[in-house]
Design a protein around this motif. Structure first.
Motif, PDB file in Angstrom:
ATOM      1  N   SER A  50       0.823  -1.206   0.000  1.00  0.00           N
ATOM      2  CA  SER A  50       0.000   0.000   0.000  1.00  0.00           C
ATOM      3  C   SER A  50       0.861   1.262   0.000  1.00  0.00           C
ATOM      4  O   SER A  50       0.627   2.195  -0.774  1.00  0.00           O
ATOM      5  CB  SER A  50      -0.929  -0.005   1.221  1.00  0.00           C
ATOM      6  N   GLU A  51       1.871   1.294   0.856  1.00  0.00           N
ATOM      7  CA  GLU A  51       2.693   2.492   1.001  1.00  0.00           C
ATOM      8  C   GLU A  51       3.674   2.671  -0.152  1.00  0.00           C
ATOM      9  O   GLU A  51       4.152   3.785  -0.385  1.00  0.00           O
ATOM     10  CB  GLU A  51       3.435   2.456   2.337  1.00  0.00           C
ATOM     11  N   SER A  52       3.978   1.599  -0.875  1.00  0.00           N
ATOM     12  CA  SER A  52       4.907   1.705  -2.004  1.00  0.00           C
ATOM     13  C   SER A  52       4.172   1.728  -3.349  1.00  0.00           C
ATOM     14  O   SER A  52       4.809   1.817  -4.403  1.00  0.00           O
ATOM     15  CB  SER A  52       5.894   0.534  -1.996  1.00  0.00           C
ATOM     16  N   ASN A  53       2.839   1.656  -3.317  1.00  0.00           N
ATOM     17  CA  ASN A  53       2.049   1.648  -4.555  1.00  0.00           C
ATOM     18  C   ASN A  53       2.552   0.598  -5.536  1.00  0.00           C
ATOM     19  O   ASN A  53       2.720   0.871  -6.736  1.00  0.00           O
ATOM     20  CB  ASN A  53       2.065   3.036  -5.213  1.00  0.00           C
ATOM     21  N   SER A  54       2.848  -0.584  -5.037  1.00  0.00           N
ATOM     22  CA  SER A  54       3.444  -1.618  -5.880  1.00  0.00           C
ATOM     23  C   SER A  54       2.907  -2.994  -5.494  1.00  0.00           C
ATOM     24  O   SER A  54       2.215  -3.148  -4.487  1.00  0.00           O
ATOM     25  CB  SER A  54       4.971  -1.598  -5.742  1.00  0.00           C
ATOM     26  N   ASP A  55       3.258  -3.996  -6.321  1.00  0.00           N
ATOM     27  CA  ASP A  55       2.856  -5.374  -6.053  1.00  0.00           C
ATOM     28  C   ASP A  55       3.570  -6.266  -7.059  1.00  0.00           C
ATOM     29  O   ASP A  55       3.392  -6.095  -8.264  1.00  0.00           O
ATOM     30  CB  ASP A  55       1.336  -5.540  -6.183  1.00  0.00           C
ATOM     31  N   PHE A  56       4.403  -7.200  -6.587  1.00  0.00           N
ATOM     32  CA  PHE A  56       5.136  -8.120  -7.449  1.00  0.00           C
ATOM     33  C   PHE A  56       4.962  -9.549  -6.949  1.00  0.00           C
ATOM     34  O   PHE A  56       4.680  -9.771  -5.772  1.00  0.00           O
ATOM     35  CB  PHE A  56       6.651  -7.807  -7.441  1.00  0.00           C
ATOM     36  N   PRO A  57       5.167 -10.540  -7.820  1.00  0.00           N
ATOM     37  CA  PRO A  57       5.301 -11.911  -7.319  1.00  0.00           C
ATOM     38  C   PRO A  57       6.404 -11.933  -6.269  1.00  0.00           C
ATOM     39  O   PRO A  57       7.456 -11.309  -6.455  1.00  0.00           O
ATOM     40  CB  PRO A  57       5.694 -12.700  -8.570  1.00  0.00           C
ATOM     41  N   ASN A  58       6.171 -12.628  -5.159  1.00  0.00           N
ATOM     42  CA  ASN A  58       7.123 -12.505  -4.058  1.00  0.00           C
ATOM     43  C   ASN A  58       7.181 -13.761  -3.219  1.00  0.00           C
ATOM     44  O   ASN A  58       6.301 -14.624  -3.293  1.00  0.00           O
ATOM     45  CB  ASN A  58       6.748 -11.309  -3.167  1.00  0.00           C
ATOM     46  N   VAL A  59       8.215 -13.835  -2.402  1.00  0.00           N
ATOM     47  CA  VAL A  59       8.389 -14.916  -1.449  1.00  0.00           C
ATOM     48  C   VAL A  59       9.151 -14.376  -0.252  1.00  0.00           C
ATOM     49  O   VAL A  59       9.928 -13.417  -0.382  1.00  0.00           O
ATOM     50  CB  VAL A  59       9.164 -16.098  -2.089  1.00  0.00           C
ATOM     51  N   PHE A  60       8.898 -14.944   0.928  1.00  0.00           N
ATOM     52  CA  PHE A  60       9.672 -14.596   2.117  1.00  0.00           C
ATOM     53  C   PHE A  60      10.809 -15.598   2.270  1.00  0.00           C
ATOM     54  O   PHE A  60      10.631 -16.796   2.063  1.00  0.00           O
ATOM     55  CB  PHE A  60       8.788 -14.574   3.360  1.00  0.00           C
ATOM     56  N   PHE A  61      11.968 -15.090   2.621  1.00  0.00           N
ATOM     57  CA  PHE A  61      13.182 -15.905   2.688  1.00  0.00           C
ATOM     58  C   PHE A  61      13.775 -15.761   4.094  1.00  0.00           C
ATOM     59  O   PHE A  61      14.597 -14.874   4.352  1.00  0.00           O
ATOM     60  CB  PHE A  61      14.159 -15.403   1.619  1.00  0.00           C
TER      61      PHE A  61
END
Length: 301
Positions: free
Chosen positions: A246-257
């Motif tokens: 929300s705060e970065s106005n973004s959204d990508f495929p992602n994973v937590f490492f």
């Protein structure tokens, strides 16, 4: 009535001063808003952002000191109308789950929240136009106004100077990324694979403000240019991810490492951005070196 008029004038003035100052740190998200809208180039955004902050500071200061009151009130009302037009566009284009940037990153606000705020202060401005009947500004206040103009223009450039030459990026020789420990579903996913074709990998922390700026830069670049696919590898509290988007106005495929090896890969620097081709890291940047100029170069990789 006179006391109410003074309170409203001071309230609007403080709002503008606060709004301008809080945008200064960090300022990059605010700068990127203008690039995202297509108003200016990457290189011109730092100047436009600081100019608009100067306007906010100037209007606020003039209202607080009662200089050219009627003209300043009308200018303030016009600016709030323009801001509201942008907020309506943002609401239609991206929905209400984004930070509009009206109070920078210090106080995230949705477009609807900010529209309510603007409506309140616009109503105060209209009341001031109707009831704050100042015949003429005294000579000493006119001289003060000139001083306030100069100070307002200089303040954003002094408190947050434009970085023209720091953090110069140095290209690197291609090297193979050791992906030992990265989750298998990350490596094997069609949208997340690191060893197939071109990919931009962003190593990010959910609590890092510079990571939010980097994510927004990549989002804009991906929209404007023919970039390779972008994926994100996160560290931190997974529950904070929606707030990050929300705060970065973004959204990508992602994973937590969660594996500590990520700190070896990034050398402890977040964000770290890597441009990879067929499993080789062809170039990489940190938050400090992923400048607007480098993003433009990345689009031509």
């Amino acid at each position: 009535m006179k006391i109410a008029v003074i309170i409203m004038r001071i309230s609007v003035g403080l709002m503008f001063v606060f709004s301008g100052l809080i945008k200064l740190n960090p300022i990059e998200i605010f700068e990127l808003t203008f690039v995202d809208l297509g108003f200016v180039s990457w290189s011109g955004a730092p100047f436009v952002a600081r100019f608009l902050i100067s306007v906010e500071l100037l209007l606020g200061a003039l209202l607080l000191f009662g200089v050219w009151q009627q003209k300043t009130i009308r200018a303030s009302l016009l600016l709030m109308v323009l801001f509201s037009v942008y907020l309506i566009y943002l609401l239609v284009d991206k929905g209400n789950d984004v930070n509009c940037g009206c109070f920078g990153q210090g106080i995230p606000m949705t477009p609807i929240e900010s529209l309510f705020k603007n409506s309140l202060f616009a109503a105060m401005c209209i009341a001031l136009i109707l009831f704050d009947k100042v015949v003429e500004t005294e000579k000493w206040k006119k001289a003060l106004g000139i001083v306030l103009i100069l100070l307002s223009i200089a303040t954003p450039f002094i408190l947050n100077p434009i970085q023209l030459s720091n953090n110069v990026h140095a290209s690197v020789e291609p090297f193979e990324l050791d992906i030992t420990g990265i989750p298998k579903h990350f490596i094997g996913s069609d949208s997340m694979a690191l060893n197939d074709g071109e990919v931009i990998v962003a190593f990010l922390s959910v609590s890092c403000k510079h990571c939010k700026t980097a994510a927004y830069k990549l989002t804009i670049a991906q929209r404007k240019y023919d970039l390779p696919r972008v994926v994100a590898v996160f560290v931190g509290n997974e529950e904070k991810l929606p707030k990050f988007w929300s705060e970065s106005n973004s959204d990508f495929p992602n994973v937590f490492f969660p594996n500590k090896r990520i700190y070896k890969i990034t050398r402890g620097k977040f964000p770290t951005i890597m441009y990879m081709k067929d499993g080789l890291v062809m170039d990489h940047w940190t938050g400090g070196t992923l400048t607007h100029k480098e993003v433009e170069k990345l689009s031509r990789q």
